[in-house]
Design an enzyme around this catalytic site. Structure first.
Site: not given
Length: 347
Positions: A131, A129, A38, A89, A158, A205, A154, A305
């Site tokens: 997350t 991250s 990537n 990712k 991490k 985003l 994901y 979310d």
């Protein structure tokens, strides 16, 4: 220790390439590995130009699932530390392909840690991250001691990697480890020479918005308008890639200090600005930077979310001396220059 090398895994990717550039600008000698799934080696040519280097950056196309290739690399170079940014990712892709993410992000790191241990390289900076945190925290600014708990493979990859590094450090003396929890890196080099170059449709985003602005994508999908925020859209903490890269150098400087001790140390830091921006604020800011109207539509919320995710960066400021320099305007201005100068990325 600047006479030996710093290995940057994933060093042709977005975060890895900017970190490699910042390390070189600060006098470190760098070796880069990447499997190029990537990313593009063209980023190394841009680094060479911006850092005014006479020689090419040592680069090896290595997948860290290939432990023999890692062994050969560590036999060829004397490494002082590893900055580990290599990972798959995409949150959405990780939900669809969890085994791929666990194999790459976890098994690859296990191989890396094995080889580091064999060669007595015990200094590592790991790209983690935000997350890893539990997401339902009522909009409070996240601190490093907040509860952890991921909602996708994901994020779990991490968190598991953080745990693995910590367990290895606990198992024997001499390890110096810094875990950096990123909050939405974005922006680009102000020259327009370097930026994020996703091979697929961006899953984050801001690069998605910039690709709509440049005409590569049709419109921005805004998921949810009924959040408990100023304009009803989700709020997140964004950090300029230049600030993020500088934090890695500060992390290595901390390692220089603590690695002289025979004790093992693991430090964890949030990296963000402490300021949140909504989806609509991002769209408006990119519209101002590009001078273009950015079409967008409102869609239902996505499962999982939450209203607001913002970090408290005070620990990184206190212990690393890190403080974000750039705000949303610089992030969007620099990203637009990159996107408009390189509408197809490095290709």
């Amino acid at each position: 220790m600047k006479d030996s090398y710093v290995l940057v895994t994933g060093g042709t990717g977005f975060i890895g390439s900017f970190t490699a550039l910042e390390l070189l600008m600060n006098g470190y000698k760098v070796v880069v590995i990447d499997n190029l799934t990537n990313s593009s080696v063209e980023s190394l040519n841009r680094i060479k130009k911006l850092a005014n280097l006479k020689e090419d950056i040592p680069f090896f196309k290595v997948d860290f699932l290939d432990i023999d290739a890692l062994e050969n690399l560590f036999n060829s170079y004397k490494f002082y530390a590893v900055v580990h940014t290599a990972a798959l990712k995409s949150v959405g892709e990780s939900v669809q392909k969890p085994l791929l993410y666990y194999e790459n992000n976890l098994c690859g790191t296990i191989n890396l840690l094995k080889v580091m241990k064999t060669h007595n390289v015990k200094n590592i900076v790991f790209s983690s991250s935000a997350t890893v945190y539990k997401q339902n925290l009522e909009g409070n600014r996240l601190v490093e001691s907040d509860p952890l708990g991921c909602v996708n493979p994901y994020g779990r990859s991490k968190l598991f990697t953080e745990n693995m590094i910590t367990d290895v450090a606990d198992s024997e003396p001499g390890w110096a480890c810094v875990l950096l929890r990123y909050f939405n890196p974005t922006g680009a080099h102000p020259s327009g020479e370097m930026g994020e170059d996703p091979r697929k449709v961006p899953s984050n985003l801001v690069p998605y918005v910039s690709q709509v602005a440049v005409g590569k994508l049709e419109k921005v999908h805004v998921f949810g308008t009924d959040y408990n925020t100023t304009d009803g859209t989700g709020v997140r903490d964004y950090i300029h890639i230049l600030d993020l890269a500088k934090a890695h150098v500060l992390a290595l400087e901390k390692i220089l200090v603590v690695s002289s001790s025979n004790k093992s140390s693991v430090f964890t830091y949030n990296l963000g600005t402490g300021t949140g921006y909504s989806v609509l604020q991002i769209i408006n800011a990119m519209s101002e930077s590009s001078g273009r109207k950015i079409p967008h539509v409102f869609d239902p919320r996505r499962k999982g979310d939450v209203d607001t995710v913002i970090c408290n960066p005070s620990l990184a400021e206190k212990e690393l001396g890190f403080k974000a320099k750039y705000g949303l305007k610089e992030m969007c201005d620099d990203l637009w220059k990159w996107q408009s100068c390189n509408p197809n990325g490095y290709q």
